[in-house]
Design a protein around this motif. Sequence first.
Motif, PDB file in Angstrom:
ATOM      1  N   ARG A   6      67.386   1.848  16.204  1.00 34.02           N
ATOM      2  CA  ARG A   6      68.030   1.723  14.897  1.00 34.02           C
ATOM      3  C   ARG A   6      67.420   2.647  13.850  1.00 34.02           C
ATOM      4  O   ARG A   6      67.945   2.743  12.743  1.00 34.02           O
ATOM      5  CB  ARG A   6      67.907   0.265  14.417  1.00 34.02           C
ATOM      6  N   VAL A   7      66.288   3.259  14.174  1.00 33.64           N
ATOM      7  CA  VAL A   7      65.603   4.109  13.206  1.00 33.64           C
ATOM      8  C   VAL A   7      65.457   5.517  13.776  1.00 33.64           C
ATOM      9  O   VAL A   7      65.661   5.742  14.972  1.00 33.64           O
ATOM     10  CB  VAL A   7      64.221   3.532  12.826  1.00 33.64           C
ATOM     11  N   ALA A   8      65.083   6.439  12.922  1.00 31.11           N
ATOM     12  CA  ALA A   8      64.892   7.820  13.353  1.00 31.11           C
ATOM     13  C   ALA A   8      63.756   7.906  14.369  1.00 31.11           C
ATOM     14  O   ALA A   8      62.782   7.147  14.295  1.00 31.11           O
ATOM     15  CB  ALA A   8      64.585   8.703  12.145  1.00 31.11           C
ATOM     16  N   PRO A   9      63.847   8.820  15.332  1.00 26.60           N
ATOM     17  CA  PRO A   9      62.804   8.940  16.369  1.00 26.60           C
ATOM     18  C   PRO A   9      61.399   9.126  15.801  1.00 26.60           C
ATOM     19  O   PRO A   9      60.427   8.586  16.349  1.00 26.60           O
ATOM     20  CB  PRO A   9      63.252  10.164  17.173  1.00 26.60           C
ATOM     21  N   ARG A  68      55.963   6.773  14.756  1.00 18.61           N
ATOM     22  CA  ARG A  68      54.897   6.391  13.820  1.00 18.61           C
ATOM     23  C   ARG A  68      54.489   4.944  14.007  1.00 18.61           C
ATOM     24  O   ARG A  68      53.324   4.584  13.850  1.00 18.61           O
ATOM     25  CB  ARG A  68      55.355   6.604  12.373  1.00 18.61           C
ATOM     26  N   PHE A  69      55.445   4.093  14.315  1.00 20.22           N
ATOM     27  CA  PHE A  69      55.181   2.658  14.437  1.00 20.22           C
ATOM     28  C   PHE A  69      55.743   2.144  15.769  1.00 20.22           C
ATOM     29  O   PHE A  69      56.746   1.428  15.804  1.00 20.22           O
ATOM     30  CB  PHE A  69      55.814   1.897  13.269  1.00 20.22           C
ATOM     31  N   PRO A  70      55.121   2.515  16.886  1.00 24.96           N
ATOM     32  CA  PRO A  70      55.682   2.141  18.195  1.00 24.96           C
ATOM     33  C   PRO A  70      55.746   0.634  18.419  1.00 24.96           C
ATOM     34  O   PRO A  70      56.664   0.151  19.083  1.00 24.96           O
ATOM     35  CB  PRO A  70      54.736   2.821  19.187  1.00 24.96           C
ATOM     36  N   ALA A  71      54.798  -0.107  17.858  1.00 28.05           N
ATOM     37  CA  ALA A  71      54.833  -1.565  18.050  1.00 28.05           C
ATOM     38  C   ALA A  71      56.045  -2.165  17.351  1.00 28.05           C
ATOM     39  O   ALA A  71      56.679  -3.099  17.874  1.00 28.05           O
ATOM     40  CB  ALA A  71      53.545  -2.193  17.522  1.00 28.05           C
ATOM     41  N   LEU A  72      56.365  -1.665  16.167  1.00 31.01           N
ATOM     42  CA  LEU A  72      57.563  -2.144  15.472  1.00 31.01           C
ATOM     43  C   LEU A  72      58.822  -1.711  16.209  1.00 31.01           C
ATOM     44  O   LEU A  72      59.802  -2.463  16.288  1.00 31.01           O
ATOM     45  CB  LEU A  72      57.592  -1.615  14.038  1.00 31.01           C
TER      46      LEU A  72
END
Length: 496
Positions: free
Chosen positions: A388-391, A396-400
Amino acid sequence: MDIMLDRVDQGRNAPDSGSLAGLEREVKRDLDRLNYPPRAWPVPKPAPDGSTALDALVIGGGMYGQTMAFALYREGIRNVRVIDRAREGEEGPWGTYARMDILRSPKRQCGPDLGVPSLTYRAWHEAQGRSWDELYKVHRLDWLAYLLWLRRVLELPVENETSLRALEPADGLLRTEIEGPRGREVVFSRKVILATGREGAGGRQVPAFPSFDMARGDRHPHIHHSADAIDFGPLRGKRVAILGANASALDNAGTALEGGAAAAVMFCRRPTLPQVNKSRWMVFPGFQHGFPAMDDAARWEFMSHVASVQMPPPHESVLRCTRHAGFDLRFAEPWVDVIPDDDGIDIVTAKGRHRFDAVIFATGFNVDLADVPYLETILPHIETWGERVAPEEAARFPALARLPYLTPDFQLTAKAGVHAPEVANLYLLSFGASLSHGALAGDLPAVRATTTRAAAAIARELFVADFGTYRQSMRRFREAELEPTPYFVPPEDIAP
């Protein structure tokens, strides 16, 4: 004996059943006034094997699981089963790996009572002759005893020592395989609610080191994860190393020191502890009801900021440790290797080599549905926030990015372009919901908002799915309102 596995019927935590009798009579009156439980209304749904499918199967019988069952009952949905793999009293963290002496939340925090005054923790506390004004925060084992009392007085159907083994779609239902004291059985359900806590949404997060890696099967009798059932007795007079500086790390250090450990030394990568607990700001109804309605960009920006600043441990946990001479917290000293032998463990850090008798990884849990075995069949269809977000944001936030993308009602969603309607029959009530619903998801402050919202959504879904049947039932409805009056007209005399 593991301090954290003390039975709740020992010592100060044993509720006085006689003093609770009056409160339980009050509970009965309150529930009767609320028409609880209401008439069951869902249409029975045949299953492929000839049985009747459950309306809901709740996985997890801890605080969220049993409160979810209560919320469903209040909506008139009673064809429900609740299972938990643990023994009674060991559901969730309270009687097992939670090692704080008091809860993090303020004593006034409600939730599992679902707004019924006689079911609040305060009512239970005061019914036993204890002073509310003198109470600072709720003792952990008292909270466990309270939850078990709620289960009993509400007659909630938790089946202990019963695990979910498999889950897959089947003719518009979810086919599950569960295993417990009755053996292995196939159970069909219209909805499945995953209320499995932090560990149940992925697994324990354990770092890998050159000389010791749990992921490849390495084990040592004195190397533990903080969620293990640790026997602190043999650590008396010993030196314990703890990786991490979160609340759990301090709770384990405090427990070791109170049990007589000579030293409990914590190591972390950061130069200081985080100072502000952003989650405390989120404890108000507007956030709990409004955050899921925000667009994806706003929620991602909000929660990525919270993840960036991180959260400090409670000051009570810090003070619990600093009162001991054997406590030490070493900043900016990450571990490079863990080298066990028969006599102890060497910890190699960026600053040197240290010898310890035991090690505890207080490294938390990894929320990743790919690590949940029973989701294997459905997992390829489940959408995550990373889609749902840009790659670059996902990187930057792989856990999220690994967190599942949920609807405002806590339903899992299918990937774009994928026809998998069964995914929406799965509800996730755990920390895995934190990006979709805010950082409180899965914790005490959000339990009422979460369970009542999910229960209302399930009631709506069941009704909509069977609207044709309800429409026919409405047309057949023939209760004559005016029969006791002089204006009654028999149905057969009414002109069409």
